[in-house]
Write a protein that holds these residues in place. Structure first.
Motif, PDB file in Angstrom:
ATOM      1  N   SER A  62      16.237-107.477 -35.098  1.00  0.00           N
ATOM      2  CA  SER A  62      15.349-106.539 -34.405  1.00  0.00           C
ATOM      3  C   SER A  62      14.249-107.263 -33.646  1.00  0.00           C
ATOM      4  CB  SER A  62      14.737-105.557 -35.409  1.00  0.00           C
ATOM      5  OG  SER A  62      13.914-106.243 -36.345  1.00  0.00           O
ATOM      6  N   VAL A  63      13.730-108.356 -34.226  1.00  0.00           N
ATOM      7  CA  VAL A  63      12.688-109.135 -33.544  1.00  0.00           C
ATOM      8  C   VAL A  63      13.249-109.804 -32.299  1.00  0.00           C
ATOM      9  CG1 VAL A  63      11.167-111.130 -33.756  1.00  0.00           C
ATOM     10  CG2 VAL A  63      11.328-109.491 -35.635  1.00  0.00           C
ATOM     11  N   VAL A  64      14.452-110.378 -32.412  1.00  0.00           N
ATOM     12  CA  VAL A  64      15.089-111.027 -31.253  1.00  0.00           C
ATOM     13  C   VAL A  64      15.374-110.011 -30.153  1.00  0.00           C
ATOM     14  CG1 VAL A  64      17.153-112.242 -30.482  1.00  0.00           C
ATOM     15  CG2 VAL A  64      16.055-112.898 -32.621  1.00  0.00           C
ATOM     16  N   ALA A  65      15.853-108.815 -30.557  1.00  0.00           N
ATOM     17  CA  ALA A  65      16.124-107.769 -29.560  1.00  0.00           C
ATOM     18  C   ALA A  65      14.831-107.341 -28.864  1.00  0.00           C
ATOM     19  CB  ALA A  65      16.782-106.572 -30.236  1.00  0.00           C
ATOM     20  N   ARG A  66      13.752-107.281 -29.607  1.00  0.00           N
ATOM     21  CA  ARG A  66      12.468-106.900 -28.997  1.00  0.00           C
ATOM     22  C   ARG A  66      11.996-107.958 -28.012  1.00  0.00           C
ATOM     23  NH1 ARG A  66       6.739-105.743 -32.223  1.00  0.00           N
ATOM     24  NH2 ARG A  66       5.494-105.323 -30.360  1.00  0.00           N
ATOM     25  N   TRP A  67      12.165-109.244 -28.381  1.00  0.00           N
ATOM     26  CA  TRP A  67      11.774-110.321 -27.463  1.00  0.00           C
ATOM     27  C   TRP A  67      12.600-110.259 -26.183  1.00  0.00           C
ATOM     28  CZ3 TRP A  67      11.589-114.900 -31.493  1.00  0.00           C
ATOM     29  CH2 TRP A  67      10.413-114.796 -32.231  1.00  0.00           C
ATOM     30  N   ARG A  68      13.885-110.016 -26.308  1.00  0.00           N
ATOM     31  CA  ARG A  68      14.741-109.933 -25.119  1.00  0.00           C
ATOM     32  C   ARG A  68      14.338-108.766 -24.235  1.00  0.00           C
ATOM     33  NH1 ARG A  68      20.734-111.007 -27.826  1.00  0.00           N
ATOM     34  NH2 ARG A  68      20.449-113.254 -28.230  1.00  0.00           N
ATOM     35  N   ARG A  69      14.011-107.631 -24.866  1.00  0.00           N
ATOM     36  CA  ARG A  69      13.598-106.467 -24.088  1.00  0.00           C
ATOM     37  C   ARG A  69      12.291-106.726 -23.354  1.00  0.00           C
ATOM     38  NH1 ARG A  69      13.762-103.284 -27.899  1.00  0.00           N
ATOM     39  NH2 ARG A  69      11.569-103.134 -28.475  1.00  0.00           N
ATOM     40  N   GLU A  70      11.342-107.362 -24.036  1.00  0.00           N
ATOM     41  CA  GLU A  70      10.066-107.667 -23.390  1.00  0.00           C
ATOM     42  C   GLU A  70      10.243-108.686 -22.273  1.00  0.00           C
ATOM     43  OE1 GLU A  70       7.495-108.922 -26.495  1.00  0.00           O
ATOM     44  OE2 GLU A  70       7.080-106.879 -27.222  1.00  0.00           O
ATOM     45  N   ASP A  71      11.148-109.656 -22.477  1.00  0.00           N
ATOM     46  CA  ASP A  71      11.402-110.643 -21.424  1.00  0.00           C
ATOM     47  C   ASP A  71      12.034-109.983 -20.203  1.00  0.00           C
ATOM     48  OD1 ASP A  71      11.598-113.545 -20.606  1.00  0.00           O
ATOM     49  OD2 ASP A  71      13.710-113.021 -20.528  1.00  0.00           O
ATOM     50  N   MET A  72      12.954-109.047 -20.439  1.00  0.00           N
ATOM     51  CA  MET A  72      13.588-108.336 -19.324  1.00  0.00           C
ATOM     52  C   MET A  72      12.555-107.488 -18.576  1.00  0.00           C
ATOM     53  SD  MET A  72      16.703-105.583 -19.399  1.00  0.00           S
ATOM     54  CE  MET A  72      15.637-104.371 -20.192  1.00  0.00           C
ATOM     55  N   LEU A  73      11.667-106.811 -19.327  1.00  0.00           N
ATOM     56  CA  LEU A  73      10.640-106.001 -18.680  1.00  0.00           C
ATOM     57  C   LEU A  73       9.655-106.874 -17.912  1.00  0.00           C
ATOM     58  CD1 LEU A  73       9.849-103.401 -21.492  1.00  0.00           C
ATOM     59  CD2 LEU A  73      11.080-103.002 -19.364  1.00  0.00           C
ATOM     60  N   ASP A  74       9.434-108.098 -18.380  1.00  0.00           N
ATOM     61  CA  ASP A  74       8.502-108.992 -17.699  1.00  0.00           C
ATOM     62  C   ASP A  74       9.100-109.547 -16.404  1.00  0.00           C
ATOM     63  OD1 ASP A  74       5.913-110.397 -17.784  1.00  0.00           O
ATOM     64  OD2 ASP A  74       7.133-112.207 -17.972  1.00  0.00           O
ATOM     65  N   LYS A  75      10.427-109.737 -16.385  1.00  0.00           N
ATOM     66  CA  LYS A  75      11.077-110.302 -15.197  1.00  0.00           C
ATOM     67  C   LYS A  75      11.509-109.245 -14.194  1.00  0.00           C
ATOM     68  CE  LYS A  75      12.923-114.384 -17.577  1.00  0.00           C
ATOM     69  NZ  LYS A  75      14.163-115.082 -18.003  1.00  0.00           N
ATOM     70  N   SER A  76      11.670-108.016 -14.640  1.00  0.00           N
ATOM     71  CA  SER A  76      12.205-106.984 -13.752  1.00  0.00           C
ATOM     72  C   SER A  76      11.336-106.707 -12.524  1.00  0.00           C
ATOM     73  CB  SER A  76      12.430-105.685 -14.536  1.00  0.00           C
ATOM     74  OG  SER A  76      11.234-105.235 -15.124  1.00  0.00           O
ATOM     75  N   PRO A  77       9.977-106.752 -12.592  1.00  0.00           N
ATOM     76  CA  PRO A  77       9.206-106.501 -11.364  1.00  0.00           C
ATOM     77  C   PRO A  77       9.526-107.460 -10.237  1.00  0.00           C
ATOM     78  CG  PRO A  77       7.791-106.296 -13.284  1.00  0.00           C
ATOM     79  CD  PRO A  77       9.084-106.858 -13.765  1.00  0.00           C
ATOM     80  N   VAL A  78       9.752-108.730 -10.562  1.00  0.00           N
ATOM     81  CA  VAL A  78      10.088-109.702  -9.516  1.00  0.00           C
ATOM     82  C   VAL A  78      11.412-109.344  -8.861  1.00  0.00           C
ATOM     83  CG1 VAL A  78      10.544-112.129  -9.042  1.00  0.00           C
ATOM     84  CG2 VAL A  78       8.802-111.511 -10.703  1.00  0.00           C
ATOM     85  N   ALA A  79      12.425-109.079  -9.685  1.00  0.00           N
ATOM     86  CA  ALA A  79      13.753-108.776  -9.136  1.00  0.00           C
ATOM     87  C   ALA A  79      13.753-107.480  -8.333  1.00  0.00           C
ATOM     88  CB  ALA A  79      14.763-108.690 -10.282  1.00  0.00           C
ATOM     89  N   LEU A  80      13.090-106.447  -8.846  1.00  0.00           N
ATOM     90  CA  LEU A  80      13.101-105.159  -8.153  1.00  0.00           C
ATOM     91  C   LEU A  80      12.316-105.213  -6.850  1.00  0.00           C
ATOM     92  CD1 LEU A  80      12.722-102.764 -11.211  1.00  0.00           C
ATOM     93  CD2 LEU A  80      14.753-103.117  -9.800  1.00  0.00           C
ATOM     94  N   HIS A  81      11.165-105.862  -6.852  1.00  0.00           N
ATOM     95  CA  HIS A  81      10.389-105.963  -5.610  1.00  0.00           C
ATOM     96  C   HIS A  81      11.090-106.863  -4.595  1.00  0.00           C
ATOM     97  CE1 HIS A  81       6.888-104.480  -8.093  1.00  0.00           C
ATOM     98  NE2 HIS A  81       6.785-103.756  -7.005  1.00  0.00           N
ATOM     99  N   ALA A  82      11.745-107.918  -5.081  1.00  0.00           N
ATOM    100  CA  ALA A  82      12.503-108.771  -4.155  1.00  0.00           C
ATOM    101  C   ALA A  82      13.666-107.996  -3.532  1.00  0.00           C
ATOM    102  CB  ALA A  82      13.016-110.008  -4.889  1.00  0.00           C
ATOM    103  N   ALA A  83      14.354-107.194  -4.345  1.00  0.00           N
ATOM    104  CA  ALA A  83      15.441-106.374  -3.806  1.00  0.00           C
ATOM    105  C   ALA A  83      14.925-105.346  -2.804  1.00  0.00           C
ATOM    106  CB  ALA A  83      16.175-105.667  -4.954  1.00  0.00           C
ATOM    107  N   ALA A  84      13.794-104.729  -3.116  1.00  0.00           N
ATOM    108  CA  ALA A  84      13.204-103.760  -2.184  1.00  0.00           C
ATOM    109  C   ALA A  84      12.818-104.432  -0.872  1.00  0.00           C
ATOM    110  CB  ALA A  84      11.994-103.097  -2.823  1.00  0.00           C
TER     111      ALA A  84
END
Length: 221
Positions: A62-84
C-alpha cells in the motif's frame, strides 16, 4: 492391627504405581503454543503463521502504491501541459496558414480569428506551465509558492480550457455549413484545426482535474 496393615499396604501400592507412571504423561502439550500443525487441527497453526506474515507485505504494497500514485500526480502536469502546447501549436499553424484567396481566407471570418487568438493564448499558457513544472521537478525553485501554485494550476487550466471550448463552439457551426456545400483544402484545414484545439482542451481539462485533486488534499496547517 490387621486394618492398619491393610491401609499401609494400599498406600504403598499407590505410591509404587505413581512412581512407575511414564514420564511422558507428566509433560504438558506445547503444540498449541508453538503453532505446530497436527492432523487434528488440519494445519491451522501453519496457516495462522502465513496469514500473520502477509500483513506486513500488505502494508508495504500500500505504501509503494501510494508513492507511485503521488509520483504520477507530480509528473502529470508537465505531460498534460506539454501535450496541450503541442495541440495548440498545431491548431495555430493550421489556422494561420489557411489562406487560399477569395472567400477561403481565415481572416475573413471572426470565428476563425477568435480560434486563432485562443489557440495562441493556450499555447503560451501551456508552455509557461510546462516549463515551470519541469524546472520544479529538476530541483529548481518554483517561482510560485506551493499553495498558490496549486490554485494557479486549478484556475488557469479551467479558464483556458473554457476559452478553448468557446472558440470551438464558435468555429464548428460555420465549418459545418461550409463543408455541407463544398469540401476542399480550406474546410479540411479548419476541421483539422478544430480537432487539434479540442485535444488541447481535453489535455487542459485533465490537468484541471489533477490540480483540483491536489488542491483538495492540500493542508493549511
Amino acid at each position: 492391627m490387621a486394618m492398619v496393615t491393610t491401609d499401609a499396604t494400599a498406600a504403598a501400592t499407590t505410591a509404587t504405581a505413581a512412581a512407575e507412571k511414564p514420564q511422558d504423561a507428566e509433560k504438558p502439550d506445547y503444540a498449541p503454543y508453538n503453532g505446530a500443525s497436527t492432523a487434528a487441527d488440519g494445519g491451522t497453526g501453519a496457516r495462522a503463521r502465513r496469514g500473520g506474515g502477509g500483513g506486513g507485505g500488505g502494508v508495504v504494497d500500500s505504501v509503494v502504491a501510494r508513492w507511485r500514485r503521488e509520483d504520477m500526480l507530480d509528473k502529470s502536469p508537465v505531460a498534460l501541459h506539454a501535450a496541450a502546447a503541442v495541440f495548440a501549436f498545431v491548431a495555430l499553424v493550421l489556422v494561420a496558414s489557411n489562406q487560399h484567396g477569395g472567400w477561403m481566407q481565415f481572416d475573413r471570418y471572426q470565428e476563425y480569428r477568435y480560434l486563432l487568438a485562443i489557440a495562441s493564448l493556450a499555447l503560451l499558457y501551456s508552455l509557461a506551465q510546462a516549463a515551470r513544472h519541469a524546472h520544479r521537478m529538476r530541483g529548481g525553485v518554483d517561482p510560485v509558492s506551493s499553495a498558490s501554485g496549486r490554485l494557479l494550476d486549478f484556475v488557469g487550466d479551467q479558464v483556458v480550457a473554457y476559452l478553448l471550448m468557446s472558440a470551438l463552439s464558435a468555429a464548428v457551426p460555420i465549418t459545418n455549413r461550409m463543408r455541407s456545400a463544398v469540401v476542399n483544402n480550406f474546410t479540411d484545414a479548419t476541421a483539422a484545426a478544430i480537432s487539434m484545439a479540442f485535444f488541447a482542451f481535453v489535455a487542459l481539462a485533465l490537468s484541471a482535474v489533477v490540480s483540483g485533486y491536489k488542491l483538495s488534499k492540500q493542508t493549511y496547517m
